[in-house]
Design an enzyme around this catalytic site. Structure first.
Site, PDB file in Angstrom:
ATOM      1  N   GLU A 105       3.659   1.812   9.914  1.00 15.76           N
ATOM      2  CA  GLU A 105       2.554   1.140   9.935  1.00 15.76           C
ATOM      3  C   GLU A 105       3.017  -0.398   9.787  1.00 15.76           C
ATOM      4  O   GLU A 105       3.782  -0.685   9.037  1.00 15.76           O
ATOM      5  CB  GLU A 105       1.601   1.338   9.239  1.00 15.76           C
ATOM      6  CG  GLU A 105       0.011   0.569   9.221  1.00 15.76           C
ATOM      7  CD  GLU A 105      -0.914   1.134   8.256  1.00 15.76           C
ATOM      8  OE1 GLU A 105      -1.974   0.567   7.968  1.00 15.76           O
ATOM      9  OE2 GLU A 105      -1.015   2.324   7.984  1.00 15.76           O
ATOM     10  N   ASP A 107       0.853  -4.193   9.359  1.00 17.17           N
ATOM     11  CA  ASP A 107      -0.304  -4.428   8.954  1.00 17.17           C
ATOM     12  C   ASP A 107      -0.667  -6.024   8.978  1.00 17.17           C
ATOM     13  O   ASP A 107       0.331  -6.808   8.303  1.00 17.17           O
ATOM     14  CB  ASP A 107      -0.589  -4.095   7.522  1.00 17.17           C
ATOM     15  CG  ASP A 107      -1.173  -2.653   7.637  1.00 17.17           C
ATOM     16  OD1 ASP A 107      -1.468  -1.888   8.617  1.00 17.17           O
ATOM     17  OD2 ASP A 107      -1.405  -2.078   6.539  1.00 17.17           O
ATOM     18  N   GLU A 109      -3.983  -7.823   7.526  1.00 19.79           N
ATOM     19  CA  GLU A 109      -5.477  -7.532   7.110  1.00 19.79           C
ATOM     20  C   GLU A 109      -5.860  -8.887   6.537  1.00 19.79           C
ATOM     21  O   GLU A 109      -5.519  -9.674   5.978  1.00 19.79           O
ATOM     22  CB  GLU A 109      -5.569  -6.549   5.889  1.00 19.79           C
ATOM     23  CG  GLU A 109      -5.477  -5.266   6.198  1.00 19.79           C
ATOM     24  CD  GLU A 109      -5.683  -4.087   5.092  1.00 19.79           C
ATOM     25  OE1 GLU A 109      -5.847  -2.910   5.569  1.00 19.79           O
ATOM     26  OE2 GLU A 109      -5.314  -4.428   4.053  1.00 19.79           O
ATOM     27  N   ASN A 124       1.579  -6.143   5.523  1.00 20.20           N
ATOM     28  CA  ASN A 124       2.319  -4.973   4.952  1.00 20.20           C
ATOM     29  C   ASN A 124       3.261  -4.279   5.856  1.00 20.20           C
ATOM     30  O   ASN A 124       2.981  -4.202   7.012  1.00 20.20           O
ATOM     31  CB  ASN A 124       1.235  -4.137   4.163  1.00 20.20           C
ATOM     32  CG  ASN A 124       1.973  -3.352   2.962  1.00 20.20           C
ATOM     33  OD1 ASN A 124       3.166  -3.142   2.909  1.00 20.20           O
ATOM     34  ND2 ASN A 124       1.227  -2.503   2.353  1.00 20.20           N
ATOM     35  N   GLN A 198     -15.029  -3.243  -3.192  1.00 19.39           N
ATOM     36  CA  GLN A 198     -14.418  -2.926  -4.484  1.00 19.39           C
ATOM     37  C   GLN A 198     -13.288  -3.486  -4.926  1.00 19.39           C
ATOM     38  O   GLN A 198     -12.828  -3.468  -5.985  1.00 19.39           O
ATOM     39  CB  GLN A 198     -14.492  -1.174  -4.339  1.00 19.39           C
ATOM     40  CG  GLN A 198     -13.404  -0.822  -3.725  1.00 19.39           C
ATOM     41  CD  GLN A 198     -13.871  -0.753  -2.098  1.00 19.39           C
ATOM     42  OE1 GLN A 198     -14.827  -1.112  -1.586  1.00 19.39           O
ATOM     43  NE2 GLN A 198     -12.950   0.301  -1.268  1.00 19.39           N
TER      44      GLN A 198
END
Length: 285
Positions: A105, A107, A109, A124, A198
């Site tokens: 992967e 990433d 974000e 990442n 969260q």
């Protein structure tokens, strides 16, 4: 245009040539032909004859999409305009990912924030299902005011994260040093807009303000100069385009170092609390 800008512009000019019948180069595409909206129950929309895609998030659900095709190496570009205003608690994810339990992967974000506070751009790299290679940045512009280009250059030598064609991070292929590198598993491009209050903003202290919903992120100008995986093949043919062997020159590396010195806010390679027994091997090279 000054000399440095010209050199960097030339560096990222890619030439696509023909490939074998099992792989084909992909150029600019439209969202209605090249993508599937995979979740969100109508919150993802393709507009303007396939030229624009929007994802939205409300208290009931977010939304997401993926490419119809899988890629094995290439340069992927997309222009994004992120959620404006109070985006605290929201995450806009934009990433390449393979299938299975030992996935690879790459990433981007984008972690939302309160109005007037900067977005955090989180990057990442996962190999064989293992990540923990986070680097985070504040951007040097407002990513909600207009569209900006976020790119991944992925070839057998390295992975380069770029913003408006400026490299911000490089993950080199160091398999000869025993460090895993994504090179065998084809990946799809995905994006999603979802609630992560969260943890996303100030470690979860700031929650999503649902009175501001729906939150919307916009996408345009997708381009993939890449090899399309088909027929179970796991490598690009010899007649690959220039990006297959492309590396950063000294000018591009200098620009990356400037961005990292001014705008990087977290680097796993300097987090002594997280790695009290010593940094990962790639951090020590």
């Amino acid at each position: 245009m000054d000399r440095s800008t010209l050199i960097l512009s030339l560096l990222f000019t890619l030439t696509v040539v023909s490939t074998s019948t099992l792989f084909s180069p992909v150029l600019a595409g439209t969202f209605d032909t090249d993508f599937d909206i995979t979740w969100g129950n109508g919150r993802g929309k393709v507009l303007n004859n396939g030229e624009l895609l929007t994802l939205s998030l409300d208290s009931a659900s977010g939304s997401g999409f993926q490419t119809k095709k899988e890629y094995l190496f290439g340069k992927i570009d997309m222009q994004l305009k992120l959620v404006p205003g109070n985006s605290a608690g929201t995450v806009t994810a934009y990433y390449l990912k393979s299938k299975g339990e030992t996935w690879d992967e790459i990433d981007f974000e984008f972690l939302g924030n309160l109005t007037g506070d900067p977005y955090t751009m989180h990057t990442n790299v996962y190999t064989q299902g293992k990540g923990d290679r986070e680097q985070q940045f504040h951007l040097w512009f407002d990513p909600t005011a207009d569209f900006h280009t976020y790119s991944v250059l992925w070839n057998p030598h390295h992975i380069v994260f770029m913003v408006d064609d400026v490299p911000v991070r490089q993950f080199k292929n160091l398999q000869h040093m025993g460090i895993q590198y994504p090179k065998l598993q084809p990946m799809r491009l995905y994006s999603s807009l979802w609630n992560a209050d969260q943890w996303a903003t100030r470690g979860g202290l700031v929650k999503t303000d649902w009175s501001k919903a729906p939150f919307t992120a916009s996408y345009r100008n997708f381009r993939a100069d890449a090899c399309v995986s088909a027929g179970g093949k796991s490598a690009c043919p010899a007649s690959s385009p220039r990006w297959f062997s492309q590396r950063l020159d000294l000018t591009a590396e200098d620009k990356m170092r400037v961005v990292q010195s001014k705008y990087m806010i977290y680097n796993y390679c300097t987090d002594t609390k997280r790695f009290p027994q010593g940094f990962p091997k790639e951090c020590r090279l």
